[in-house]
Design an enzyme around this catalytic site. Structure first.
Site, PDB file in Angstrom:
ATOM      1  N   CYS A 196       0.834  -1.198   0.000  1.00 50.89           N
ATOM      2  CA  CYS A 196       0.000   0.000   0.000  1.00 50.89           C
ATOM      3  C   CYS A 196       0.873   1.253   0.000  1.00 50.89           C
ATOM      4  O   CYS A 196       0.619   2.200  -0.763  1.00 50.89           O
ATOM      5  CB  CYS A 196      -0.928  -0.009   1.216  1.00 50.89           C
ATOM      6  SG  CYS A 196      -2.121   1.352   1.228  1.00 50.89           S
ATOM      7  N   CYS A 197       1.908   1.269   0.846  1.00 52.92           N
ATOM      8  CA  CYS A 197       2.824   2.410   0.892  1.00 52.92           C
ATOM      9  C   CYS A 197       3.517   2.611  -0.453  1.00 52.92           C
ATOM     10  O   CYS A 197       3.738   3.748  -0.897  1.00 52.92           O
ATOM     11  CB  CYS A 197       3.875   2.214   1.986  1.00 52.92           C
ATOM     12  SG  CYS A 197       3.277   2.453   3.674  1.00 52.92           S
ATOM     13  N   CYS A 230      -3.254   4.958   9.458  1.00 53.02           N
ATOM     14  CA  CYS A 230      -1.958   4.404   9.852  1.00 53.02           C
ATOM     15  C   CYS A 230      -1.221   5.263  10.875  1.00 53.02           C
ATOM     16  O   CYS A 230      -0.031   5.061  11.115  1.00 53.02           O
ATOM     17  CB  CYS A 230      -1.074   4.214   8.622  1.00 53.02           C
ATOM     18  SG  CYS A 230      -1.777   3.092   7.397  1.00 53.02           S
ATOM     19  N   CYS A 261       8.033   4.105   5.842  1.00 55.68           N
ATOM     20  CA  CYS A 261       7.120   3.608   4.813  1.00 55.68           C
ATOM     21  C   CYS A 261       7.846   3.123   3.578  1.00 55.68           C
ATOM     22  O   CYS A 261       7.261   2.452   2.740  1.00 55.68           O
ATOM     23  CB  CYS A 261       6.131   4.707   4.419  1.00 55.68           C
ATOM     24  SG  CYS A 261       6.937   6.158   3.712  1.00 55.68           S
TER      25      CYS A 261
END
Length: 237
Positions: free
Chosen positions: A118-119, A204, A231
C-alpha cells in the site's frame, strides 16, 4: 557536484536553514531542486523559507488519498498564506483500485507485506515520479525522530535515483522546530497539539504515548523497530 556541496554545506551552522538552502541553490544553479513535504512541522518550516526567500525549489506533497482532513486543509491554508502552489502527486488510479479489490480498503492491517505494498502504491511510486529529473531532493528528516534516522547523514548520494539527498534539519530538535514555527507564525497541523508529532495517512497514524519516540504512532500495530517506522520513502532497496 556531491563533494563540492558537502564541503560548502558542512561548514555552515546547523541551525542556519536559510544559509543552507540559499547556498544549495547557488551551487546548483540551473538544475532542478525539489522538496518533498508531508506537511509536518519540519516541512512547514522548510516550505516557509523556500517561499519567503523565493528560492527556485519545487515544493510537492504526496496526496495518498488517505490523508487526515486536517492535512488536506493545511495544504490549502499554506497555499493561501504564501500565495504559492504545492504540487500534488497521487497514486496511479488503476494500482490503487486493484489493491482495494484484492486486499480491501484497509488491507494493510492484515500483514506487513500488505502495508508495504500500500505504501509503495500510494507513496513510493508517486515519489519516484515527483523526483524525476531532479538533481537534489530536500527532506525534513531529523536525527531525533527515530533510531533509524539517527544514522542519516546531512548530505547523501541516492545512486538509484541519480540525485543528491539533502536533510538540512538533521541536527534540529523538536523544541527548536516548534520555536521557529511559533516565532514566524507558520501555519501548522492542529493534530500536532493533540499528541501527533508525526502525521501520515489517517488509518496508519495514532497519537503517541509518553516516552515513545516521535514516529511510534506510525503503523503502530506492527512490531515497533526502527525499520517498521518507515514507509519506504527513505529506505534503499
Amino acid at each position: 557536484m556531491f563533494k563540492e556541496l558537502k564541503q560548502a554545506l558542512e561548514v555552515l551552522e546547523a541551525d542556519d536553514i536559510e544559509g543552507y538552502l540559499t547556498q544549495l541553490c547557488r551551487l546548483t544553479e540551473g538544475q532542478k531542486i525539489v522538496f518533498s513535504s508531508s506537511l509536518g512541522l519540519e516541512d512547514q518550516l522548510i516550505t516557509h523559507v523556500i517561499f519567503r526567500c523565493e528560492l527556485p525549489i519545487e515544493v510537492f506533497t504526496l496526496d495518498t488519498g488517505r490523508l487526515f482532513a486536517e492535512t488536506e486543509a493545511l495544504i490549502a491554508a499554506t497555499e493561501a498564506h504564501y500565495q504559492r502552489r504545492i504540487l500534488r502527486f497521487a497514486p496511479q488510479p488503476d494500482a490503487a483500485k486493484s489493491y482495494v479489490e484484492a486486499y480491501g480498503m484497509n488491507g494493510f492491517y492484515h500483514s506487513v507485506e500488505n502495508r508495504k505494498l500500500c505504501c509503495h502504491i500510494r507513496k513510493v511510486e508517486p515519489l519516484n515520479r515527483a523526483l524525476s529529473g531532479a538533481a537534489v531532493w530536500i527532506t525534513g528528516l531529523r536525527s531525533e525522530q527515530s533510531p533509524f534516522r539517527q544514522g542519516v547523514p546531512l548530505l547523501e548520494e541516492d545512486l538509484e535515483r541519480g540525485l543528491i539527498k539533502f536533510n538540512p534539519l538533521l541536527a534540529w530538535t523538536s523544541q527548536q522546530v516548534r520555536a521557529y514555527i511559533d516565532a514566524q507564525g507558520i501555519p501548522y497541523n492542529p493534530l500536532h497539539d493533540k499528541g501527533f508529532p508525526s502525521i501520515g495517512c489517517e488509518p496508519c497514524t495514532r497519537a503517541i504515548k509518553p516516552g515513545e519516540n516521535e514516529r511510534a504512532g506510525r503503523w503502530w500495530w506492527e512490531q515497533q523497530d526502527a525499520l517498521h517506522q518507515e514507509c519506504g520513502l527513505h529506505l534503499r532497496e
